[in-house]
Design an enzyme around this catalytic site. Structure first.
Site, PDB file in Angstrom:
ATOM      1  N   GLU A 191       0.979  -1.193  -0.061  1.00  0.00           N
ATOM      2  CA  GLU A 191      -0.005  -0.030  -0.012  1.00  0.00           C
ATOM      3  C   GLU A 191       0.702   1.460  -0.049  1.00  0.00           C
ATOM      4  O   GLU A 191       0.646   2.169   0.749  1.00  0.00           O
ATOM      5  CB  GLU A 191      -0.991  -0.112   1.145  1.00  0.00           C
ATOM      6  CG  GLU A 191      -1.975  -1.355   0.981  1.00  0.00           C
ATOM      7  CD  GLU A 191      -3.058  -1.218   2.147  1.00  0.00           C
ATOM      8  OE1 GLU A 191      -3.121  -0.006   2.958  1.00  0.00           O
ATOM      9  OE2 GLU A 191      -3.958  -2.003   2.079  1.00  0.00           O
ATOM     10  N   GLU A 250      -5.052  -8.618  -0.531  1.00  0.00           N
ATOM     11  CA  GLU A 250      -5.958  -8.552   0.953  1.00  0.00           C
ATOM     12  C   GLU A 250      -7.177  -8.261   0.369  1.00  0.00           C
ATOM     13  O   GLU A 250      -7.458  -7.356  -0.359  1.00  0.00           O
ATOM     14  CB  GLU A 250      -5.282  -7.467   1.619  1.00  0.00           C
ATOM     15  CG  GLU A 250      -3.782  -7.674   2.410  1.00  0.00           C
ATOM     16  CD  GLU A 250      -3.204  -6.499   3.063  1.00  0.00           C
ATOM     17  OE1 GLU A 250      -4.304  -5.775   3.619  1.00  0.00           O
ATOM     18  OE2 GLU A 250      -2.172  -6.095   3.334  1.00  0.00           O
TER      19      GLU A 250
END
Length: 491
Positions: free
Chosen positions: A151, A269
């Protein structure tokens, strides 16, 4: 609708930071997961963080040197392979001895700053990947996707969310991986759900212009709103579950017309809430909420990885109670949550898709056994009904039907725990009771087969997820058997 179910849903599962895999509870939980479901890969943060001890700078002869130590890495990966699961390698976070700053994330302080020395980072990546190849073999490691960071579009996970700095990190890392072997899989950028629509196209433009290797694209998906904090937990609103499918489809849409169009897409995820302390993860609602997602997402992406397999997880600190809203399919001490059973049900299904709808999925395996996964995902108080006619595929007169279900009333250990008074540290008797409460409700019956088909009329309670298995009966009852004489009597 016919076709193949595929295994995108079991391609990968998430886990707590790397060194937690040395704990017994983690290993026992993973062994249970593999016995009952069987995932292909496992992904976790922290391979290069301090706790894994890989990057070890020291001085000798007046010079700075670096030892790459794989003491923990070898123990963890050996254990994974013994359990039939392989790493989905995430390269991060920054080792303290190589970090350019002191910004960290999580209770365990993963460093999220760029490397202070580009060449030393490249050597770390090259040395780690080469060690894995030397120890486990090139053919084996070529099957392990290698993802660069986590991220980077968020300031919490990458200093200033600096996209140019991430591009530089990705470039040096991808080349270091390919220096070991050109056949190794490398990719990224593991974007958050909140990444702006231009982040991925800009990344595609960069790697194409620079000729940087890339074998897959990755991103994450969550549906929860801002955290509403309470002590040791949060509550959050949730968008409709279909929002996850929209997020899964986003990389394909954003990369259309770019040099990366058509690359494999991995959702590394996904979950409802992005918080490891949201009680929704523990509920029957959660299993029903995610059922339509796991049943359909394989048509959109190459894999989607549930975050995470168990509650041995400490991003927000050490959990304060057995049930604490953790991401896991399993609590500590291997108590199955309803969402665990959603995956376990899917693992028992066949590979051939016979039908799919908003509330069910029908498959068949190579033996002719038909399986139905059905769910009642609404939030209302009313039940739900699914009526189906399924092919039995043999001249059988009857079919054996077995049904397993989880709901608010069955297979719901969280509800039992709440009824116990929410004990933070349940004793042995309480743990036994919770394990018993976590078991699905099961029943079975005989159904007539007419013109090669059996009729099913399934009534589902609120938030119920059910698996129905239909098998043709080959009657081997001996000709002398008479049920009416069970307690004796005349022929």
């Amino acid at each position: 609708m016919t076709g193949q179910l595929g295994d995108a849903w079991r391609h990968c599962i998430g886990a707590g930071r790397f060194e937690l895999a040395l704990r017994r509870d983690y290993q026992d939980s993973l062994a249970l997961l593999q016995r009952e479901i069987g995932f292909r890969h496992i992904r976790q943060h922290g391979l290069f963080s301090a706790g894994a001890g890989v990057h070890r700078p020291y001085e000798y002869g007046g010079e700075r040197r670096v030892l790459h130590s794989f003491t923990y890495v070898d123990q963890v990966v050996d254990m994974y392979l013994e359990l039939g699961i392989r790493p989905f390698v995430e390269l991060g976070f920054m080792p303290p001895g190589l970090a350019s700053g002191d910004q960290t994330v999580f209770w365990w302080r993963g460093n999220v700053t760029p490397p202070s020395d580009r060449a030393e980072w490249a050597a770390l990546v090259r040395g780690t990947v080469a060690h894995l190849v030397d120890r486990y073999g090139l053919d084996e490691v070529r099957g392990w996707p290698i993802e660069v960071w986590n991220e980077p579009d968020l300031k919490d996970f990458w200093q200033h969310a600096d996209q140019d700095a991430y591009h530089d990190l990705y470039e040096v890392t991808a080349h270091a991986v390919k220096d070991v072997d050109a056949g190794l899989q490398v990719g990224g950028p593991a974007l958050s759900p909140g990444a702006d629509d231009g982040w991925l196209p800009r990344f595609a433009e960069f790697v194409a212009a620079r000729g940087v290797p890339i074998d897959f694209v990755s991103r994450h998906a969550y549906t929860s709103g801002p955290a509403q904090h309470v002590p040791f937990g949060v509550h959050q609103t949730l968008a409709p579950a279909a929002t996850l499918l929209e997020q899964f489809a986003a990389p394909g849409r954003q990369l259309a017309g770019t040099a990366l169009e058509g690359l494999p897409v991995h959702i590394t995820e996904f979950n409802s809430s992005y918080r490891p302390d949201n009680p929704v993860h523990d509920t029957a609602f959660h299993a029903a909420y995610l059922a339509p997602v796991v049943a359909a997402a394989g048509d959109l992406v190459d894999s989607f990885s549930y975050w995470t397999f168990c509650d041995v997880f400490e991003e927000a600190g050490v959990p304060a109670a057995l049930f604490h809203g953790g991401f896991g399919l399993l609590t500590h001490r291997q108590i199955r949550k309803p969402t665990f059973h959603l995956y376990a049900f899917l693992a028992r299904m066949g590979g051939e898709v016979l039908a799919r709808a908003d509330d069910h999925l029908v498959t068949r395996d190579g033996t002719g056994r038909v399986t139905v996964l059905a769910w009642a995902a609404g939030q209302g108080s009313d039940g739900h009904r699914v009526r189906l006619s399924v092919p039995v595929g043999s001249p059988a007169v009857t079919a054996y039907v077995a049904r397993s279900s989880v709901s608010e009333e069955a297979g719901n250990a969280w509800a039992a725990w709440r009824e116990m008074g929410s004990p933070r540290s349940p004793g042995a008797r309480q743990l036994d009771a919770l394990r018993e409460a976590s078991e699905p409700a099961r029943r079975h019956w005989s159904a007539p087969v007419v013109d090669g088909r059996a009729e099913l009329d399934l009534s589902l309670a609120v938030h119920e997820v059910t698996l129905v298995e239909v098998t043709a009966v080959r009657d081997e009852t001996p000709p002398w058997w008479d049920d009416t004489r069970l307690l004796g009597g005349p022929a």
